[in-house]
Write a protein that holds these residues in place. Structure first.
Motif, PDB file in Angstrom:
ATOM      1  N   ALA A 341       0.825  -1.208   0.000  1.00 36.68           N
ATOM      2  CA  ALA A 341       0.000   0.000   0.000  1.00 36.68           C
ATOM      3  C   ALA A 341       0.860   1.261   0.000  1.00 36.68           C
ATOM      4  O   ALA A 341       0.544   2.246  -0.679  1.00 36.68           O
ATOM      5  CB  ALA A 341      -0.937  -0.010   1.209  1.00 36.68           C
ATOM      6  N   SER A 620      -5.082  -1.862  -0.747  1.00 37.20           N
ATOM      7  CA  SER A 620      -3.813  -1.186  -1.025  1.00 37.20           C
ATOM      8  C   SER A 620      -4.026   0.265  -1.425  1.00 37.20           C
ATOM      9  O   SER A 620      -3.087   1.064  -1.395  1.00 37.20           O
ATOM     10  CB  SER A 620      -3.045  -1.921  -2.122  1.00 37.20           C
ATOM     11  N   SER A 623      -4.219   3.392   2.286  1.00 35.40           N
ATOM     12  CA  SER A 623      -3.147   3.457   3.278  1.00 35.40           C
ATOM     13  C   SER A 623      -3.401   4.516   4.339  1.00 35.40           C
ATOM     14  O   SER A 623      -2.651   4.615   5.312  1.00 35.40           O
ATOM     15  CB  SER A 623      -1.801   3.719   2.598  1.00 35.40           C
TER      16      SER A 623
END
Length: 713
Positions: A341, A620, A623
């Protein structure tokens, strides 16, 4: 104990800079310096560490007067019966729709390793180093940084002098040696590099507390980050010298006690993970930190264990200790998924080793990042209402002028989703621009040269709020996205595919809070819901999440990153109170879905199904943080086989792209009893969201929400 934070804030703002015409950074540095000069300090009896402070260390008459004044200010006032009519646009957006834009300081993870390894003198030398093409403003800002660091050194020396003074009335023996050790330590750190574990821990604490004080707010979320890594060299040095581990443990005991006295519950200590070479980073200090945390469970600091396939079985079992997990500690992060991520966000490969889990649930580049956990909050139900109701919310007028042309009818779910995105884009555009403007203004009016220097702003010579850090990351937290997704799943099935109801009838049902629309309400509840491993419902949630992430990330530029996030903390409760009924079957005023989880009572197929649903969303892209809150049977953790089963569940989730899990082991029945007999459950601690808390101290609305979520299908 008199509340420290309000006192420190009051003391700061009553401290006037000696030079009236100083620049904002210079004036701040003078105030910060004078604050540390005037701040009452003390030495806790028996403690190996210095660093206690606050009004409790004032002379008795002055202390009583301060306590009376602070108590007077803290008395609650009656809430306004309704929002004032003259609110400006940002206030209207926040008060009526839960849509917010601004700047949220105090969420940082400073470069403690640099202070420990190089000392303040080394940092000052770097700040003072000539740089080509520096503007007068940059030079002025760096001078303010130097002044702040010098103030922290003098503050530490105040403790050294106090310890030396107390030795004068102390007979030779262990107590006198303790005071002399404190004096020697405070004469050296944080000014110089730490030479042993005591100096490293002391240097950390001075830096951490100075960072907290520097933001001059009554609440913060400063995260120690990878403590088991940056304290490790000094820990090893002492072990090699023959220092007993029991003494090193006593130092951490003192540190944890100070966390409890001076820090709020969002200070995040990382455990394990991997190092810069990809090797397992769980070490003997990691294990010692877990033992210290287990010994006397506290709500602060948070613990976050970073799980990866190379983590040893015995180390994971330490982290999954049943007595520790009964307090909602630790949270679990998937190391590999988090790194993926961060790379997608734009973090340089060589800086991945700096990554830490920050306050609540964010992923940050420690010592290199401004982290605005609440800079933007978007209510995903608002653009859906606009799309369904010809450009207006169900219950009131929308105060923001919109360019999107309203639609009265749709031929497919695709057209409705596209219209939701158009309204979403306008709302996010407005939020980002307002956040950017407020951030610039805040940095000019309320700079913080000290903290800015510790999150990578030295080279830029700019404030943390003025985009001076290498990574300036503003969260764009989305509330109600799961509710919007389940609403669209119901519309797709009932209107476009099965043609059971016209869209206008469903909209009318929601606007009426489903009163008089029993058939529509029943049909909506029978539609698939996210969280049950249902491909239809999960696909819609993944679709909306992907579109939301794309809208947010379109605003990235240079070092400025806007991070999609499912982070709700407990805000889903109050935001739900602002919302009309939604077409997922949620009635008006009820809580929204929490984080990346579901609405209470909607996940009928168990924990595995919930985990599978959550990993159908491309986490991902998120974040900024999006924990999944879960409850397991605590008995599972009392056998090695059960712990291995729990780890297998975690690793499956992380291998599928999940970033973070919050885990509770307390039963719903225990919560019900605690609500009835709180005096018997004063020590019952649970994971609320991005923090743990004593259950009986929570507001009733949060208790009720947690109880609903702890009920098992």
């Amino acid at each position: 104990m008199i509340p420290v934070r309000p006192y420190v804030t009051k003391l700061f703002y009553e401290t006037t800079p000696p030079v009236a015409d100083a620049s904002a950074p210079a004036a701040y540095a003078k105030r910060f310096s004078m604050l540390l000069e005037r701040l009452p300090i003390g030495l806790k009896p028996g403690s190996l560490l210095a660093g206690d402070f606050g009004p409790d260390y004032l002379p008795a008459p002055e202390r009583d007067a301060v306590a009376a004044k602070l108590n007077e200010r803290s008395r609650p006032s009656a809430p306004d019966p309704e929002p004032p009519a003259d609110m400006d646009l940002p206030e209207l957006m926040a008060q009526r729709f839960g849509i917010r834009a601004g700047i949220t300081i105090g969420h940082a993870s400073a470069d403690y390793a640099r202070v420990i390894e190089h000392g303040v003198e080394g940092i000052i030398a770097d700040v003072a180093r000539p740089r080509a093409n520096s503007t007068p403003e940059q030079l002025d800002y760096r001078r303010a940084m130097v002044a702040c660091f010098e103030a922290v050194v003098l503050w530490a020396e105040r403790y050294a002098a106090l310890a030396e003074q107390q030795t004068e009335d102390t007979a030779p023996g262990p107590e006198r040696e303790r005071l002399l050790q404190i004096a020697r330590t405070c004469r050296r750190v944080p000014r110089l590099p730490a030479q042993n574990f005591l100096e490293a821990v002391q240097s950390f604490w001075f830096t951490h507390v100075a960072a907290i004080i520097s933001e001059v707010i009554t609440w913060d979320s400063m995260s120690p980050g990878r403590m088991d890594q940056y304290l490790w060299p000094c820990f090893c040095r002492d072990i090699e010298r023959g220092v007993p581990e029991t003494r090193l443990e006593a130092m951490l005991d003192d540190l944890w006690a100070k966390f409890a006295r001076y820090c709020v519950a969002n200070h995040n200590v990382n455990i394990g993970g991997v190092d810069a070479h990809g090797h397992d980073a769980f070490n003997d200090l990691s294990a010692l930190i877990l033992r210290v945390a287990k010994k006397k469970p506290r709500t602060v600091p948070l613990l976050s264990v970073r799980v990866h396939p190379g983590m040893r079985k015995e180390d994971f079992r330490l982290a999954a200790d049943p007595s520790l997990m009964r307090t909602g500690q630790p949270a679990f992060y998937g190391e590999d998924a988090c790194r993926k991520a961060l790379l997608k966000r734009g973090v340089a490969l060589e800086e991945l080793a700096r990554f830490a889990t920050g306050s609540c649930m964010a992923l940050v580049v420690q010592g290199r990042e401004y982290s605005g956990m609440w800079d933007v909050v978007v209510n995903a139900l608002t653009p859906l209402e606009l799309a369904l109701n010809a450009g207006q919310p169900f219950a009131t007028e929308f105060p923001l002028a919109l360019a999107t042309s309203p639609k009265d009818e749709y031929r497919s779910i695709d057209g409705l989703v596209d219209q939701w995105v158009r309204y979403l884009e306008e709302i996010v555009d407005w939020c980002v621009e307002n956040s950017r403007t407020q951030s610039l203004g805040y940095g000019r009016a309320c700079p913080n040269p000290f903290l800015s220097a510790l999150i990578g702003c030295i080279d830029s010579g700019k404030d943390r709020a003025n985009f001076g850090a290498p990574y300036h990351c503003s969260n764009c937290d989305v509330f109600g996205l799961v509710n919007a997704a389940d609403s669209l799943t119901a519309i797709d099935r009932l209107v476009f595919r099965e043609r059971q109801f016209p869209l206008e009838e469903l909209v009318a049902a929601a606007r009426a809070n489903f009163e008089g629309h029993a058939d529509a309400y029943r049909a909506i509840l029978q539609c698939p819901k996210y969280g049950n491993d249902d491909e239809e419902a999960d696909a819609m949630a993944a679709r909306l999440a992907g579109r939301y992430a794309a809208v947010v990330r379109a605003h990235d530029r240079d070092n400025i990153h806007y991070l999609p996030s499912f982070h709700t903390l407990t805000g889903h409760i109050d935001t739900g109170r602002l919302c009309s009924a939604s077409l997922d079957g949620r009635r008006a005023g009820e809580p929204l879905a929490k984080n990346v989880g579901t609405v209470p009572g909607r996940a009928h197929n168990g924990l595995t199904a919930l985990l599978l649903s959550a990993t159908r969303i491309d986490q991902s892209e998120f974040s900024g943080g999006q924990a999944l809150d879960t409850v397991i049977d605590g008995e599972l953790l009392h056998t090695p086989a059960g712990v291995d089963q729990f780890r297998a569940l975690l690793e499956t989730y992380f291998a599928r792209g999940g970033l973070q899990l919050h885990v509770n082991t307390v039963s719903a029945e225990e919560l019900r009893v605690a609500m009835k007999r709180p005096e018997q459950y004063a020590d019952l601690m649970i994971r609320v969201a991005g923090y743990s808390a004593r259950f009986v101290n929570l507001e009733e609305k949060i208790q009720q929400d947690l109880l609903a979520r702890f009920e098992r299908p």
